[in-house]
Design an enzyme around this catalytic site. Structure first.
Site, PDB file in Angstrom:
ATOM      1  N   HIS A 238       0.821  -1.215   0.000  1.00 31.06           N
ATOM      2  CA  HIS A 238       0.000   0.000   0.000  1.00 31.06           C
ATOM      3  C   HIS A 238       0.858   1.269   0.000  1.00 31.06           C
ATOM      4  CE1 HIS A 238       0.003  -0.079   4.569  1.00 31.06           C
ATOM      5  NE2 HIS A 238      -0.049   1.231   4.418  1.00 31.06           N
TER       6      HIS A 238
ATOM      7  N   SER B 277       3.929   2.135   8.489  1.00 28.85           N
ATOM      8  CA  SER B 277       3.732   1.198   7.398  1.00 28.85           C
ATOM      9  C   SER B 277       5.043   1.000   6.672  1.00 28.85           C
ATOM     10  CB  SER B 277       2.705   1.735   6.413  1.00 28.85           C
ATOM     11  OG  SER B 277       1.437   1.409   6.860  1.00 28.85           O
TER      12      SER B 277
ATOM     13  N   ASP C 128       1.063  -7.725   2.240  1.00 31.76           N
ATOM     14  CA  ASP C 128       1.185  -6.285   1.963  1.00 31.76           C
ATOM     15  C   ASP C 128       2.659  -5.849   1.837  1.00 31.76           C
ATOM     16  OD1 ASP C 128       0.863  -3.563   1.773  1.00 31.76           O
ATOM     17  OD2 ASP C 128      -0.530  -3.388   3.443  1.00 31.76           O
TER      18      ASP C 128
HETATM   19  N1  ARG Z   1      -4.932   0.470   7.641  1.00 31.86           N
HETATM   20  C1  ARG Z   1      -3.649   0.542   6.992  1.00 31.86           C
HETATM   21  C2  ARG Z   1      -3.145   1.976   7.037  1.00 31.86           C
HETATM   22  O1  ARG Z   1      -3.642   2.774   7.741  1.00 31.86           O
HETATM   23  C3  ARG Z   1      -3.679  -0.005   5.610  1.00 31.86           C
HETATM   24  C4  ARG Z   1      -4.420   0.806   4.606  1.00 31.86           C
HETATM   25  C5  ARG Z   1      -4.355   0.280   3.206  1.00 31.86           C
HETATM   26  N2  ARG Z   1      -5.219  -0.857   2.988  1.00 31.86           N
HETATM   27  C6  ARG Z   1      -6.546  -0.783   2.680  1.00 31.86           C
HETATM   28  N3  ARG Z   1      -7.226  -1.885   2.573  1.00 31.86           N
HETATM   29  N4  ARG Z   1      -7.172   0.344   2.490  1.00 31.86           N
HETATM   30  O2  ARG Z   1      -2.530   2.553   6.191  1.00 31.86           O
HETATM   31  N1  GLU Z   2      -1.346   1.356   7.598  1.00 26.16           N
HETATM   32  C1  GLU Z   2      -0.744   2.388   8.379  1.00 26.16           C
HETATM   33  C2  GLU Z   2       0.241   3.239   7.591  1.00 26.16           C
HETATM   34  O1  GLU Z   2       0.140   3.412   6.434  1.00 26.16           O
HETATM   35  C3  GLU Z   2      -0.072   1.773   9.532  1.00 26.16           C
HETATM   36  C4  GLU Z   2      -1.114   1.298  10.389  1.00 26.16           C
HETATM   37  C5  GLU Z   2      -1.213   2.154  11.608  1.00 26.16           C
HETATM   38  O2  GLU Z   2      -1.785   3.252  11.547  1.00 26.16           O
HETATM   39  O3  GLU Z   2      -0.690   1.648  12.591  1.00 26.16           O
HETATM   40  O4  GLU Z   2       1.104   3.870   8.109  1.00 26.16           O
END
Ligand code: ARG
Ligand code: GLU
Length: 752
Positions: A118, A685, A254
């Site tokens: 991502h 991330s 991921d």
């Molecule tokens: N929750 C994670 C973050 O905050 C992953 C986001 C990307 N994945 C998704 N299914 N939208 O970045």
């Molecule tokens: N998916 C999040 C990011 O892009 C990390 C997840 C979180 O917020 O801990 O940084």
């Protein structure tokens, strides 16, 4: 395709009159506004402290002094200098800030860089077309010559961290007013920067820590030629999509791979075909045996923002006011998108990335709010404030310095609440969730530059790509339906005094329905007619600007926007600056009042180390979750053809043949993801997860839903970060992607 009906046309006439009236009223309102607004909430104030040893995002250069002993007791097998050292190579030399907001790590002597799928998403997407869809099918460069450049993408190393607090705070006196104080600090920051000797290609930034009690200069080196090396198909890299996002158990691969290229002296350079793979002085070694439940882990990366030392009243406002409003706006917006996405594949594709963007934080806020409530975060902070008060009151010196703090917080948070809410709502409704409003914010610049032809032309040129991209995906009817769905939520939550005059008048005085008002924003504008718009854009932009300016919809947008930026945003900022000043004293007081506690500075996008264990948790509904997921779980979630749970055939074949290579655990299972108690946040991330030897065992990419409150209230019972197991990544590169050349350049340790 202009949106008009006779009913609307009548409304048009009415609002025109109402609007003129409103214009006059703005002036009046501005006068009244000052001094008038007084907010609703009232309450206690106070604080919160790290309750557990492993809460925290620690500064790498202070590990030796603050954390080493504890880390070693928990399972760290190497000295703190092996993690951060200025004099010799250390793990920090293998960590980079990847692009704007992610982390990456170097995993081979040739600058191979590991980060999340991502995080690489938009770059993978930019190398994808319908005929050659690398996002969908994956990408595995079989040689360095196939690796793909990404203009604009950077990777930044941290060279050293220097404490410059003395310089930055010199001559800053307690009795100075804020403006003088800030001016002095800015001057000193410049001085501190000038005092740091830099080698070619090095940069330095000075950042505030502990709400301004400490300042650190961070010397960096940024590489600008970063190429895409490999990415699994989206169905693996984003497996589970929004449904599984923020959720454990998880089965997402991921990850993606990039490579840093450097000039012939191994120094940063813009892209050039002559550049060579960066010869990395340090790279992470990989533990192919992986780790087990109970093992020590660390996550090394660039966490973005946390708010660990807020008073209880701030948490209360998030729970009661801020989160509910923004969640409800997004509920409504997502419902409309989902309705259309279910109708056809074309719609689904069109809205997939928008939906993902809106859903990500929507889901996070719901989890955050729930977690804060269920763990009684407000009461916890109140209890802390209580013991803080007792100590402050019993010591005359402390009392004199600090007893003002809690009442002052109370008053300031009382005052800021409405502005904070109005601000969140403005950005949600007129920023994130309405494409038209976002677009209008860009076009407004152009309107403003009307009389400066050079600047006008320049901005027009800059806007061109955005304009074309806008029309490619824009559906005015759906966008209007979204706006009509969110606008009533907006009106419901907005403090009436902070509504822009035209909206307030038609809603509260002329009793228009929210639907009627929202229609005005979308009504009879060239922005619902792509052909007319583009024809003018391509032939006569001045005529376009003139047309726009005459439209009611645009005028309404502009009055509304100006009101926000003149009457809401500045008040918010002023109050926020005052809160920040008190917060700084509060932070200092916490350190003085609780000298036995160890404090970590809130995340601010700088390099940090978090550590914890590979461990399970019991969810709010008392389910005990497993620590690892396995490929069997991936397969059992598989829904052929589904947009979130489909899988490539090749993965299923490998599974059926049990062809996992050497990447299984002792029981022959292929681990996919695991969780741990490392304190992380957005920005982490792509951060490597390391074992006690400092070997790479996983790749951080998310947190568990109930634990997303860790940005305000880390709770060891619920807060877990989610990582991809390195063994799944190796399997995907080697067996699935058939890219053994990449495995060969890594350093694999199979007997740690
Ligand atoms: N929750 C994670 C973050 O905050 C992953 C986001 C990307 N994945 C998704 N299914 N939208 O970045
Ligand atoms: N998916 C999040 C990011 O892009 C990390 C997840 C979180 O917020 O801990 O940084």
């Amino acid at each position: 395709m202009s949106i008009c009906s006779t009913a609307l046309c009548r409304i048009f006439d009415v609002i025109l009159i109402g609007y003129k009236m409103a214009h006059l009223l703005i002036v009046l309102l501005r006068i009244l506004q000052r001094g008038r607004y007084c907010a609703l909430l009232g309450l206690a104030s106070i604080l919160h402290l790290p309750a557990h040893a492993i809460e925290g995002m620690w500064l790498p250069h202070l590990l030796k002094a603050l954390n080493e002993a504890e880390m070693q007791q928990m399972g760290l097998k190497i000295p703190a200098e092996a993690i951060y050292s200025v004099n010799s190579g250390s793990l920090k030399d293998a960590i980079v800030r990847f692009g704007g907001g992610c982390t990456g790590s170097i995993i081979s002597p040739y600058g191979l860089l590991l980060t999340n799928h991502h995080c690489g998403y938009s770059f993978i997407q930019s190398h994808s077309t319908v005929e050659n869809n690398r996002l969908k099918d994956g990408f595995w460069a079989q040689s360095m010559s196939e690796e793909l450049p990404n203009p604009g993408l950077t990777a930044t190393f941290i060279r050293r961290i220097v404490d410059v607090t003395d310089i930055v705070l010199s001559g800053v006196l307690p009795d100075m007013d804020e403006r003088t104080k800030n001016a002095q600090i800015q001057k000193n920051i410049q001085l501190a920067r000038d005092n740091i000797p830099l080698e070619p290609h090095e940069d330095v930034q000075v950042k505030a820590f502990f709400h301004g009690l400490q300042y650190l200069a961070i010397v960096t080196m940024t590489f600008r030629d970063v190429r895409l090396v490999a990415a699994p198909p989206e169905s693996i890299g984003k497996f589970g999509g929004d449904t599984d996002n923020w959720v454990w158990p998880r089965h997402t691969g991921d990850f993606s791979l990039f490579r840093i290229y450097a000039d012939s002296n191994n120094q940063p350079s813009d892209y050039s075909p002559d550049n060579r793979p960066y010869r990395a002085p340090v790279h992470l070694k990989i533990n192919t045996k992986g780790i087990r439940e109970g093992d020590f882990t660390m996550v090394f990366g660039f966490p973005g923002r946390t708010h660990s030392y807020l008073p209880s009243i701030a948490i209360q406002q998030i729970i009661e006011t801020i989160d509910p409003a923004r969640i409800e706006v997004r509920d409504s917006s997502l419902a409309v998108m989902q309705k259309y996405m279910r109708k056809s594949e074309a719609m689904r594709l069109k809205y997939a990335s928008r939906h993902a963007r809106i859903a990500n934080y929507w889901k996070k806020w719901i989890g955050e709010r729930e977690g804060l409530i269920r763990t009684k975060a407000v009461a916890k902070k109140q209890a802390l404030e209580h013991s803080w008060t007792k100590k402050v009151q019993s010591n005359p010196a402390l009392r004199q310095k600090y007893s003002y703090i809690l009442p002052r917080f109370q008053a300031l948070y009382d005052s800021i609440e409405a502005y904070h809410l109005a601000r969140e709502l403005y950005y949600e409704v007129f920023g994130w969730n309405s494409e038209l409003m976002r677009f209008l914010h860009s076009l407004r610049r152009l309107v403003q530059l009307r009389d400066d032809s050079a600047a006008f032309r320049q901005y027009q040129k800059r806007l061109d790509t955005r304009v074309r991209a806008f029309w490619k995906n824009y559906d005015p009817y759906i966008d209007m339906e979204i706006f009509e769905a969110i606008f009533p939520v907006y009106l419901k939550h907005m403090p009436p005094e902070l509504l822009s005059p035209p909206v307030r008048i038609v809603y509260y005085e002329e009793k228009w329905t929210p639907k009627e008002i929202s229609e005005m924003f979308y009504y009879r504008t060239i922005l619902t007619d792509s052909m007319a718009f583009m024809q003018l854009w391509d032939t006569d932009v001045y005529a376009l600007v003139d047309t726009l300016q005459k439209e009611l919809a645009y005028q309404l947008f502009e009055v509304n926007r100006d009101f926000f930026f003149d009457e809401v945003e500045p008040q918010y900022r002023e109050l926020k600056a005052k809160i920040d000043e008190v917060q700084k004293d509060y932070m200092r007081s916490l350190m003085e009042v609780f000298p036995e506690k160890r404090f970590y500075p809130d995340a601010n996008g700088t390099l940090r180390l978090s550590y914890g264990k590979v461990e399970s948790y019991r969810s709010l509904d008392s389910v005990e979750y497993p620590v690892f997921t396995y490929i069997d779980g991936v397969i059992s979630k598989y829904i052929p053809g589904d947009y979130e749970f489909d899988l490539p055939h090749r993965l299923i074949e490998l599974y059926e043949q049990r062809d996992f290579g050497p990447y299984t655990d002792e029981q022959g299972r292929l681990p996919v993801c695991f969780i741990g108690s490392n304190h992380t946040t957005g920005g982490n991330s792509g951060s490597p997860a390391l074992d006690g030897h400092g070997y790479l065992v996983g790749l951080n990419f998310d947190r568990v839903w109930e634990g997303t409150m860790s940005d305000y209230n880390y709770d060891i019972r619920l807060c877990r970060n989610i990582m991809v197991d390195i063994r799944y990544i190796l399997f995907l590169i080697d067996k699935f992607g058939q890219c053994p050349r990449l495995i060969r350049e890594m350093t694999l340790i199979d007997n740690p």
